[in-house]
Design a protein around this motif. Structure first.
Motif, PDB file in Angstrom:
ATOM      1  N   LEU A   1       2.256  -1.813 -10.950  1.00  0.00           N
ATOM      2  CA  LEU A   1       2.864  -2.039 -12.271  1.00  0.00           C
ATOM      3  C   LEU A   1       2.296  -1.081 -13.313  1.00  0.00           C
ATOM      4  CD1 LEU A   1       3.041  -5.939 -12.309  1.00  0.00           C
ATOM      5  CD2 LEU A   1       4.932  -4.331 -12.028  1.00  0.00           C
ATOM      6  N   VAL A   2       0.998  -0.847 -13.270  1.00  0.00           N
ATOM      7  CA  VAL A   2       0.379   0.099 -14.214  1.00  0.00           C
ATOM      8  C   VAL A   2       0.895   1.508 -13.954  1.00  0.00           C
ATOM      9  CG1 VAL A   2      -1.780   1.203 -14.868  1.00  0.00           C
ATOM     10  CG2 VAL A   2      -1.683  -1.277 -14.649  1.00  0.00           C
ATOM     11  N   SER A   3       1.012   1.892 -12.688  1.00  0.00           N
ATOM     12  CA  SER A   3       1.524   3.227 -12.356  1.00  0.00           C
ATOM     13  C   SER A   3       2.958   3.393 -12.832  1.00  0.00           C
ATOM     14  CB  SER A   3       1.429   3.465 -10.851  1.00  0.00           C
ATOM     15  OG  SER A   3       0.090   3.507 -10.420  1.00  0.00           O
ATOM     16  N   LEU A   4       3.792   2.381 -12.671  1.00  0.00           N
ATOM     17  CA  LEU A   4       5.164   2.437 -13.161  1.00  0.00           C
ATOM     18  C   LEU A   4       5.197   2.639 -14.674  1.00  0.00           C
ATOM     19  CD1 LEU A   4       6.799  -0.357 -10.992  1.00  0.00           C
ATOM     20  CD2 LEU A   4       7.664   1.983 -11.188  1.00  0.00           C
ATOM     21  N   ALA A   5       4.308   1.940 -15.365  1.00  0.00           N
ATOM     22  CA  ALA A   5       4.255   2.071 -16.820  1.00  0.00           C
ATOM     23  C   ALA A   5       3.785   3.467 -17.235  1.00  0.00           C
ATOM     24  CB  ALA A   5       3.328   1.009 -17.407  1.00  0.00           C
ATOM     25  N   LYS A   6       2.938   4.071 -16.440  1.00  0.00           N
ATOM     26  CA  LYS A   6       2.454   5.422 -16.743  1.00  0.00           C
ATOM     27  C   LYS A   6       3.506   6.487 -16.434  1.00  0.00           C
ATOM     28  CE  LYS A   6      -2.496   4.552 -15.950  1.00  0.00           C
ATOM     29  NZ  LYS A   6      -3.675   4.875 -15.102  1.00  0.00           N
TER      30      LYS A   6
ATOM     31  N   MET B   1       0.830  -1.200   0.000  1.00  0.00           N
ATOM     32  CA  MET B   1       0.000   0.000   0.000  1.00  0.00           C
ATOM     33  C   MET B   1       0.870   1.257   0.000  1.00  0.00           C
ATOM     34  SD  MET B   1      -2.869   1.302   2.746  1.00  0.00           S
ATOM     35  CE  MET B   1      -3.827  -0.210   2.655  1.00  0.00           C
ATOM     36  N   PHE B   2       1.999   1.218   0.704  1.00  0.00           N
ATOM     37  CA  PHE B   2       2.915   2.358   0.730  1.00  0.00           C
ATOM     38  C   PHE B   2       3.381   2.700  -0.687  1.00  0.00           C
ATOM     39  CE2 PHE B   2       7.626   3.080   0.709  1.00  0.00           C
ATOM     40  CZ  PHE B   2       7.605   4.443   0.954  1.00  0.00           C
ATOM     41  N   PHE B   3       3.861   1.709  -1.427  1.00  0.00           N
ATOM     42  CA  PHE B   3       4.321   1.968  -2.795  1.00  0.00           C
ATOM     43  C   PHE B   3       3.165   2.388  -3.689  1.00  0.00           C
ATOM     44  CE2 PHE B   3       7.932  -0.724  -1.429  1.00  0.00           C
ATOM     45  CZ  PHE B   3       8.962   0.114  -1.795  1.00  0.00           C
ATOM     46  N   ASN B   4       2.025   1.777  -3.502  1.00  0.00           N
ATOM     47  CA  ASN B   4       0.861   2.112  -4.322  1.00  0.00           C
ATOM     48  C   ASN B   4       0.436   3.561  -4.107  1.00  0.00           C
ATOM     49  OD1 ASN B   4      -1.214   1.608  -6.145  1.00  0.00           O
ATOM     50  ND2 ASN B   4      -2.620   0.907  -4.567  1.00  0.00           N
ATOM     51  N   LYS B   5       0.446   4.009  -2.843  1.00  0.00           N
ATOM     52  CA  LYS B   5       0.060   5.385  -2.537  1.00  0.00           C
ATOM     53  C   LYS B   5       1.022   6.386  -3.188  1.00  0.00           C
ATOM     54  CE  LYS B   5      -3.462   4.826   0.356  1.00  0.00           C
ATOM     55  NZ  LYS B   5      -4.800   5.432   0.160  1.00  0.00           N
ATOM     56  N   LEU B   6       2.315   6.091  -3.143  1.00  0.00           N
ATOM     57  CA  LEU B   6       3.305   6.991  -3.743  1.00  0.00           C
ATOM     58  C   LEU B   6       3.067   7.159  -5.238  1.00  0.00           C
ATOM     59  CD1 LEU B   6       6.741   6.081  -2.100  1.00  0.00           C
ATOM     60  CD2 LEU B   6       5.576   8.281  -2.014  1.00  0.00           C
ATOM     61  N   PHE B   7       2.940   6.024  -5.931  1.00  0.00           N
ATOM     62  CA  PHE B   7       2.796   6.106  -7.383  1.00  0.00           C
ATOM     63  C   PHE B   7       1.417   6.634  -7.784  1.00  0.00           C
ATOM     64  CE2 PHE B   7       6.409   3.184  -7.207  1.00  0.00           C
ATOM     65  CZ  PHE B   7       7.232   3.753  -8.166  1.00  0.00           C
ATOM     66  N   SER B   8       0.407   6.314  -7.004  1.00  0.00           N
ATOM     67  CA  SER B   8      -0.925   6.840  -7.304  1.00  0.00           C
ATOM     68  C   SER B   8      -0.941   8.355  -7.202  1.00  0.00           C
ATOM     69  CB  SER B   8      -1.959   6.246  -6.344  1.00  0.00           C
ATOM     70  OG  SER B   8      -2.073   4.856  -6.521  1.00  0.00           O
ATOM     71  N   PHE B   9      -0.190   8.905  -6.238  1.00  0.00           N
ATOM     72  CA  PHE B   9      -0.104  10.357  -6.100  1.00  0.00           C
ATOM     73  C   PHE B   9       0.507  10.982  -7.351  1.00  0.00           C
ATOM     74  CE2 PHE B   9       2.826  13.873  -5.066  1.00  0.00           C
ATOM     75  CZ  PHE B   9       1.891  14.850  -4.738  1.00  0.00           C
ATOM     76  N   ILE B  10       1.608  10.404  -7.840  1.00  0.00           N
ATOM     77  CA  ILE B  10       2.270  10.964  -9.020  1.00  0.00           C
ATOM     78  C   ILE B  10       1.358  10.890 -10.238  1.00  0.00           C
ATOM     79  CG2 ILE B  10       4.229  10.720 -10.583  1.00  0.00           C
ATOM     80  CD1 ILE B  10       5.849   9.654  -8.244  1.00  0.00           C
ATOM     81  N   VAL B  11       0.719   9.727 -10.421  1.00  0.00           N
ATOM     82  CA  VAL B  11      -0.183   9.564 -11.562  1.00  0.00           C
ATOM     83  C   VAL B  11      -1.323  10.576 -11.499  1.00  0.00           C
ATOM     84  CG1 VAL B  11      -1.854   8.002 -12.628  1.00  0.00           C
ATOM     85  CG2 VAL B  11       0.365   7.119 -11.894  1.00  0.00           C
ATOM     86  N   LYS B  12      -1.863  10.767 -10.330  1.00  0.00           N
ATOM     87  CA  LYS B  12      -2.965  11.715 -10.157  1.00  0.00           C
ATOM     88  C   LYS B  12      -2.519  13.134 -10.484  1.00  0.00           C
ATOM     89  CE  LYS B  12      -6.103  13.573  -6.659  1.00  0.00           C
ATOM     90  NZ  LYS B  12      -6.497  13.546  -5.227  1.00  0.00           N
TER      91      LYS B  12
END
Length: 963
Positions: free
Chosen positions: A887-892, A808-819
């Motif tokens: 993985l999707v966030s990394l690709a974005k 969840m920690f990594f997901n939150k970080l990348f979700s913030f950038i994508v957003k």
């Protein structure tokens, strides 16, 4: 005979016949390893082809081995070998057409799994029909295969096949053959109808294809199967399978508008079954009653809309279900409960209020039926603890039916039923001594169960019931039940305060009986909660009572009594609140101080008592905050210190002594941290001046003890008090996190994540709380790269809650950038400058770029951990929950880099279960999806790769471990 073959026979014999448990476990381990070897193909074939010289147990195990290997190890065989395997299995199936059935079943399972994975085998059903469908002695092999095929294809999720190939193959095997199968089954039944064994197998096939959805219910509209299924209910030999089929047919017609032609044929065949049900009940034939109960209940649930719209026409079905509910066998009674719940819900709707009147008599009688079932048996003492627990659970489920009765029949009618029973029992004073307690307790329980559906202004029956409680015989079981009745109707007592004195006395006297004290604690809690303002005048009497009872109670009972008196304290006027709090809190503080002074001489009992006292204080803090949620604002505006904060300040020295002497005790530290959490969370504004002191204490305690509870409390502080990027409070909390992190890094340097999963979980939940509030502020910390490194290290943890937090920690970080990137693109497209809601002192874009730069440095390692976790260690449901998103966030965020990282990680995988073709195919499909920004395909591609790999890996894991 080879050595391996001899060993196989020896180990199978030991598995099934040895009386030595250790020897059986040894044999089981050997055989599991054997099943994964390439040799198992040939030896299993040899065993099955030698029926006269091979024991049945060995042949059965060989058949099971074929199914296992076809499911998990088919990649060991090339195309020619698969064809040879298919032909061999078909020959073996013919060889065993006379049985045993368990071997036939395993071979059919093997053939079904093989058919799904062998697209070149195009004529599966025609070939099986040609081989086994012409001779009556082999038809049962065909019927067994037809039954198993849809079950295996739709339920065996271990078979390594991609979603797309599965869709194609299941259509070829099932969808395209459904009509032919239906006609074939009908021919077999008509031609071999005098043989019950064939009839049973035919009906089982039909039920299997209906259940899997490959034969549609519309196909039966003009098909003789409908008539045959109901007629089979008259046969003792066919009854069970006929019940299954009829229930399945009814279930498949639950979409009423589309199924009306079939329902019109089913309905006339249901009505005569009521007479059969009555006969079964009279003869006490449980199997028959269960079967008819299933049919009527299934009809009731499926045709609910028709029952409500045409009550008179379907009344017979409802009455039949009621007769089943009245039957003495509880396992049968349970079958009907969901129907009553759904019917009550439907009748509760406003447009059905007129129809409801027609069902009131049925639901009124249902109350009496439930009370009868609620009776504890007279031989209760002979029951095992497990049986008692099951019956208690059953009683609570019946309580749900009683609530449904109130919805339909009305509260007054439903209350009158148990009241009349109690009146008849208690008014007959000459025989009261002979009345068993079970006869009185059951209606009391029903009153309690119905409580949530009784209005608080009920003035006819409930006052009489409350008066009646005073006349109950002096028996602990009855006292317990009556106390819980008072507990359940505390909301009603609020509007009938004349009963408060009696109820308080009744409840408080229950603490003198050990069997009743738990009920008394619960009742006092609800009475004080619902009648708090009315009980303020009783506070002087409650204080000595509370001090006295606290010495006798522990655990949940003590906590409920504490919550009870706190509800009354919370109703005290603000000007008198501090005095009331001191009156109840200072005895707690005194007890904690005495323990703190004992130091090392304190016993385990002393520490347990202290944990109870800390829990009491936590409850006081929580309840006061919840009941006076607007109080804090008033206190701040008037420059007054909140009364609870005053109490906390007075207790700080005691808390410090406890930390000094017992900060490393896991139980006391958790109780203490709970107090800290309630201070920070329930009084965020009033407590803020004390927050720095608390943070200092948590840092010191965690550094000295490494206990997770201190990090847990820290996370609560961060979540409650962090308020956006770059402000003073957030920067102070960043320093707080950095100091906690230094200890965390030392801990991870000395221990594996699996040694401290609770610390890992609470630490990353604390970091997540900061990320959700101020991710850019966190990224500017000098320790941020180390935090990322700790996260990567902690991805090795196997405990699911801890792993959940790290992902969840990594997901939150990348979700913030994508957003933020999406927001910037949206703003640019509208020619609007992107302005964050809470910018840091530096430019927002440069901060975001700095965060991306740091994450890019760890991107390859992160993908490596994600892929290896997916194929080896992560729980499967974590893929859809978090890993796919990461993985999707990394690709974005890093479109070119992520494709390179994926290629490097996959190509470096060294595992026999991952072939070069698999790797190249996955890399190609993954990169294509990423380039086209087809995120759904990217997820699906990853899922297919992982599914196929893990199924192969699981098949060979034990062998690798042995080697």
């Amino acid at each position: 005979m080879s050595d391996t073959t001899e060993a196989f026979l020896t180990e199978v014999n030991a598995l099934y016949t040895s009386r030595d448990k250790a020897r059986r476990e040894q044999a089981d381990k050997w055989l599991q390893a054997f099943q994964k070897t390439p040799e198992a193909w040939a030896i299993s074939n040899q065993m099955l082809r030698s029926p006269h010289s091979t024991p049945e147990t060995a042949r059965h195990f060989a058949a099971r081995t074929f199914r296992q290997k076809i499911t998990l190890d088919l990649h060991q065989l090339d195309s020619a070998a698969r064809t040879s395997l298919r032909d061999s299995l078909l020959e073996i199936l013919y060889q065993y057409h006379d049985g045993p059935r368990n071997i036939i079943t395993q071979i059919c399972l093997s053939l079904a799994a093989l058919a799904l994975q062998m697209p070149e085998w195009q004529n599966v059903l025609p070939q099986l029909t040609e081989l086994y469908g012409k001779n009556p002695v082999t038809v049962k092999c065909l019927l067994e295969f037809l039954k198993i095929l849809p079950e295996e294809i739709t339920t065996n999720n271990r078979i390594p096949i991609s979603d797309e190939n599965y869709r194609v193959r299941s259509k070829e095997l099932l969808t395209n053959n459904a009509n032919e199968v239906l006609q074939m089954l009908l021919i077999f039944l008509q031609n071999l109808g005098n043989n019950p064994d064939y009839q049973i197998r035919g009906f089982e096939c039909l039920e299997s294809w209906l259940y899997s959805g490959y034969i549609a219910i519309g196909d039966l509209e003009n098909n003789p199967f409908l008539v045959l299924s109901f007629d089979a209910l008259q046969s003792n030999e066919l009854f069970d399978v006929a019940v299954d089929v009829v229930c399945r047919i009814i279930s498949e017609t639950r979409e009423i508008p589309d199924s009306m032609p079939v329902i019109e044929k089913i309905y006339p065949r249901l009505l005569p079954l009521r007479d059969s049900l009555k006969i079964a009940i009279e003869e006490d034939d449980e199997d028959q009653v269960r079967g008819y109960c299933r049919i009527f209940t299934q009809a009731g649930e499926s045709y609910m809309e028709l029952i409500v719209q045409h009550a008179e026409a379907f009344q017979s079905i409802v009455e039949s279900i009621a007769e089943c509910t009245a039957y003495h066998e509880t396992e049968i009674v349970k079958i009907t409960f969901y129907f009553w719940h759904r019917l009550a819900d439907n009748l509760f709707e406003s447009d059905h209020s007129r129809i409801k009147e027609k069902f009131k008599p049925i639901f009124s009688n249902l109350v009496d039926i439930m009370i009868k079932h609620l009776h504890y048996p007279k031989n209760l003492s002979t029951w095992s603890a497990e049986k008692r627990d099951e019956f208690r659970e059953f009683r609570h489920v019946m309580g749900g039916v009683l609530k449904d009765c109130c919805i339909v029949a009305g509260s007054r009618e439903c209350l009158s039923r148990p009241y009349n029973i109690l009146t008849n029992l208690l008014m007959n004073t000459t025989n009261i001594s002979t009345v068993e307690w079970q006869e009185i307790e059951a209606p009391l329980f029903s009153l309690r169960a119905m409580g949530s559906e009784i209005p608080d202004d009920e003035d006819i029956v409930l006052p009489q019931i409350m008066q009646l409680l005073q006349q109950l015989p002096d028996h602990p079981k009855l006292r317990y039940a009556a106390t819980l009745v008072i507990s359940r109707y505390s909301f009603w007592t609020r509007n009938h305060s004349q009963f408060i004195p009696y109820q308080l006395h009744f409840i408080s006297s229950g603490f003198d009986d050990e069997e009743v004290s738990a009920a008394s604690a619960l009742a006092l809690k609800y009475l004080c909660k619902d009648c708090s303002e009315l009980l303020v005048e009783y506070l002087p009497q409650l204080h000595p009572f509370y001090l006295n009872v606290s010495k006798k109670l522990h655990g949940a009972d003590l906590y409920e009594v504490t919550e009870a008196v706190t509800h009354v304290i919370a109703a005290v006027p603000t000007t008198e609140l501090l005095k009331a709090l001191q009156m109840f809190c200072f005895p707690i503080a005194q007890g904690l101080h005495e323990l703190a002074n004992k130091g090392a001489s304190a016993t385990e009992k002393d520490i347990k008592n202290a944990c109870d006292q800390l829990e009491q204080f936590s409850i006081i803090l929580r309840v006061i905050a919840e009941r006076r949620e607007n109080e804090e604002t008033v206190d701040i505006t008037t420059s007054q210190v909140h009364p609870c904060i005053s109490i906390i300040q007075e207790l700080w020295p005691v808390f410090d002594l406890l930390l000094l002497s017992f900060g490393a005790d896991p139980h006391l530290s958790e109780s203490l941290c709970k107090c800290f959490k309630y201070c920070a969370v329930f009084y965020p504004i009033a407590f803020r001046p004390l927050l720095p002191e608390l943070m200092e204490r948590l840092i010191t305690a965690f550094d000295q003890t490494c206990l997770s509870c201190y990090v847990w409390a820290a996370g609560k502080c961060v979540r409650e008090h962090s308020s956006g990027e770059g402000n003073e409070a957030t920067l102070a909390l960043l320093t707080f996190i950095e100091r906690l992190s230094v200890t965390m890094f030392k801990l991870l340097a000395d221990k594996k994540p699996d040694d401290i999963p609770d610390v890992v979980e609470d630490y990353f939940r604390t970091i997540i709380a900061f990320v959700e509030s101020a991710p850019l502020t966190l990224s500017h910390s000098a320790l941020f790269p180390s935090i990322l490194g700790a996260g990567l290290t902690s991805l090795a943890v196997e405990q699911q809650d801890a792993l959940h937090a790290v992902l969840m920690f990594f997901n939150k970080l990348f979700s913030f950038i994508v957003k933020e990137r999406k927001s910037q693109i949206h703003s640019t497209s509208r020619n609007i400058s992107h302005i964050p809601s809470s910018p840091t002192s530096m430019g927002f874009n440069s901060n975001l770029l700095n965060l991306e730069t740091i994450l890019r440095q760890h991107g390859s390692t992160l993908i490596d951990h994600m892929i290896r976790g997916l194929i080896y260690t992560f729980p499967r449901d974590f893929q859809q929950s978090y890993v796919d998103d990461i993985l999707v966030s990394l690709a974005k965020v890093f479109p070119q880099d992520s494709q390179q990282w994926i290629m490097e990680v996959i190509q470096h995988l060294q595992d026999v279960n991952c072939t070069s073709d698999m790797k190249n195919s996955f890399i190609r499909e993954y990169n294509l999806a990423a380039q086209n920004q087809d995120w759904l395909k990217l997820r699906r591609t990853t899922n297919d790769f992982v599914a196929i790999f893990r199924r192969r890996y699981l098949a060979s894991r034990e062998r690798r471990e042995d080697l």
